[in-house]
Design a protein around this motif. Sequence first.
Motif, short mmCIF file in Angstrom:
data_model
loop_
_atom_site.label_atom_id
_atom_site.label_comp_id
_atom_site.label_asym_id
_atom_site.label_seq_id
_atom_site.Cartn_x
_atom_site.Cartn_y
_atom_site.Cartn_z
N LEU A 143 -4.39 12.70 5.22
CA LEU A 143 -3.98 11.60 4.36
C LEU A 143 -2.79 10.86 4.96
O LEU A 143 -1.87 11.48 5.51
N LYS A 144 -2.80 9.55 4.82
CA LYS A 144 -1.69 8.72 5.30
C LYS A 144 -1.09 7.97 4.12
O LYS A 144 -1.80 7.51 3.22
N LEU A 145 0.24 7.83 4.14
CA LEU A 145 0.97 7.18 3.07
C LEU A 145 1.26 5.72 3.44
O LEU A 145 1.67 5.42 4.57
N ILE A 146 1.05 4.81 2.48
CA ILE A 146 1.33 3.39 2.68
C ILE A 146 2.63 3.07 1.93
O ILE A 146 2.61 2.75 0.74
N THR A 147 3.74 3.18 2.60
CA THR A 147 5.04 3.02 1.93
C THR A 147 5.29 1.59 1.48
O THR A 147 6.15 1.35 0.61
N ALA A 148 4.56 0.63 2.03
CA ALA A 148 4.75 -0.76 1.65
C ALA A 148 4.08 -1.10 0.32
O ALA A 148 4.37 -2.14 -0.28
N THR B 22 -3.77 -1.44 4.31
CA THR B 22 -3.02 -0.36 4.96
C THR B 22 -1.76 -0.83 5.68
O THR B 22 -0.84 -0.04 5.88
N SER B 23 -1.70 -2.07 6.06
CA SER B 23 -0.53 -2.54 6.82
C SER B 23 0.60 -2.93 5.88
O SER B 23 0.42 -3.06 4.66
N GLU B 24 1.78 -3.12 6.44
CA GLU B 24 2.92 -3.55 5.64
C GLU B 24 2.70 -4.95 5.06
O GLU B 24 3.08 -5.24 3.93
N LEU B 25 2.08 -5.83 5.84
CA LEU B 25 1.83 -7.19 5.37
C LEU B 25 0.80 -7.24 4.24
O LEU B 25 0.73 -8.23 3.50
N ALA B 26 -0.01 -6.17 4.13
CA ALA B 26 -1.05 -6.16 3.09
C ALA B 26 -0.47 -6.26 1.70
O ALA B 26 -1.14 -6.73 0.76
N TRP B 27 0.77 -5.80 1.51
CA TRP B 27 1.37 -5.77 0.18
C TRP B 27 2.60 -6.70 0.10
O TRP B 27 3.45 -6.52 -0.76
N LYS B 28 2.66 -7.68 1.00
CA LYS B 28 3.76 -8.64 1.00
C LYS B 28 3.21 -10.02 0.64
O LYS B 28 2.33 -10.55 1.33
N GLU B 29 3.73 -10.61 -0.43
CA GLU B 29 3.24 -11.91 -0.87
C GLU B 29 3.77 -13.02 0.03
O GLU B 29 4.94 -13.04 0.41
N ASN B 30 2.89 -13.95 0.34
CA ASN B 30 3.25 -15.14 1.10
C ASN B 30 2.67 -16.34 0.36
O ASN B 30 1.45 -16.54 0.33
N THR B 31 3.51 -17.12 -0.27
CA THR B 31 3.04 -18.24 -1.09
C THR B 31 2.34 -19.31 -0.27
O THR B 31 1.64 -20.16 -0.84
N ASN B 32 2.52 -19.28 1.04
CA ASN B 32 1.87 -20.26 1.91
C ASN B 32 0.52 -19.78 2.44
O ASN B 32 -0.13 -20.49 3.20
#
Length: 460
Positions: A139-144, A177-187
Motif C-alpha cells: 500500500l502507498k500513501l497519498i499525503t497530498a 496519485t500525484s501531488e497535483l492530483a489534489w491541488k486546485e488550479n482555477t485556470n
Amino acid sequence: MRRSNKHQAQKVNMYPLNGGINVAQVPEQIAENEMQGCQNFIYDRDSARLVGRGGLEKIAEMESEITGLHYDLDTNTIFAFLSNRDCWQLVMSSGQPQMKYLDKIAGPRHPKCERFKDKIFIASGDHLQFYDFSPTEKLKLITASPLCDRLFYRFGRLAISMTGSDRITYSSVGDATSELAWKENTNDDSSCKWLDIGSDDAGDIMEVVPLATDMIIFKSNGKAYQFVGDADFNSWAVYNVANFTDLTADFSAGICATNIGNEVVFLSLRGLKTLSTTQDYGNIAATDIGAKFNKLITDKMYEPEMINMRRHRMILIRPTADRSFFVAYNYGLNAATTLKFAFPITAIVETKDDVFVASGNSIYRWTITATQDDTTDIEYIVKPRAIISSDEILVKAIDTKFSSDHAGNAELTIGRLKVDMPTNSRRKVLCNHSTDYVDVEVKSSSRFELDHIVLDIANL
C-alpha cells in the motif's frame, strides 16, 4: 372414520410463498403467498422458489479479527481488513486462497475501496492509499489528498469525502496519485475540484450513492441532495430533493444506502425506503418499500448496515446488535426472509462465483455444498399464513413436496399434531386433527427447497 366422511373437505394451498414475510398484519389476514416467519431461506436468484440457504465452509484464518472485505472483479481478488489495521490480498480459487500482506491501512475508520484505472484506492479516515497490484509493491500513501473515509468514481475523476464534512473533493482528470492530483488550479478545468453539499444546513454527509446519471447525497439531518452535471464542472449543480428521509446521525455512515437500477434504497428510522426517478417535476420521489417487514428492521434497531448482493438480487440487512441475524430482502420480488447464522458475521462480500463471509479471524465460503455453519447445524423454519374459522376446523390430510439433493426429514407441526415429512420427496399423510386455529410450522436441520404444502380441511 365417520367423522371424517361427513364433512366436505376443501384444499388449502400454501404455495408459492413468494410474497415473503408479513409481520404488519395478524397471521390469518396475510396473503396466501406470504408467511408469518421464514428463517434461513432465500429466493433462488434464477426463479421465485424458496430455497434453504447454504452453509459456511471455512477457507482461511487470519492473525486478527476481520472487520471488512472488499472484492475486485478485474483480478478476482478479495482485500481483507483486520482489527489491527492489517490489509491482506487474497487471490480466490476453488481451494485455499493465495494470501499476500499489503501493509496497514492509514486510518481508524471502516475502510472503503474503489478501483480507479488500474489501481485499488482505500479510504479509512486518513489520507488516501492505493495498491497497484505489482508483485513487490504494498500500500502507498497519498499525503497530498484530503482526509477521507469514503470514495467513488465519477467523470474520469476519483471523488472523496469525510464524515463530519460537507465537502466532496474530485481529483484531477485521470490522476489520483500525484501531488497535483489534489491541488486546485482555477485556470485548468481538468484539475482538482470540490463542491460543498448543503454547507449551511448543519448536517454532515452520511452516504453518496449513484442514481442514474446523478448522485444522491444523504446528510445526518435527514436531508437528501441531488448532484447533477456532466464531466464539465461548470455544469455541476446541487438540489435539495428530500428533507425527512430519517437517515440520520443515529446510523453508521457509509453502510446504509445502495443503488438498484434507477432507485436508491436506504435504511431509515422507520424502515426500508427508496428514492427513485420519476417523470414529475422535481424528478425524485421517496417511497416506503418495507411495509410488510419493517418491524423486523426497526425493532431494537442498532447501528444497522446493508450489503447489496447484486448477482442474487438481494440486500442483506443487519438491523440490530446481533451480528448473526439478517433480513434478506429480494428486490426482484419485493419480499423478505430472515437468516440466522451460527456465529456473528462481521463482513459479507459477493464475488462473480461465490459469496464469502468473515467471522472472528476466519473467512468462510457460503455454499450449498456445506450442510452446516462450520460444525453447527442450520435450523430451517417456515411458517405460512394461519387459518381461523368461527367453527372448529378438521385437518383431514397434509400433503407436502420438498426437494433436496440428500435425504432428510422436516417436522411439520399444527398445534399438538407433529408429522415427519421427507425433505427430498413428496408425502401425503391422512389425519383427523381438530383445532380452532390452523398454524403450520415446518422445521428441519436439512437444507431443502419448498415445492408445496397442501392441507385438506373441513369446518366442523
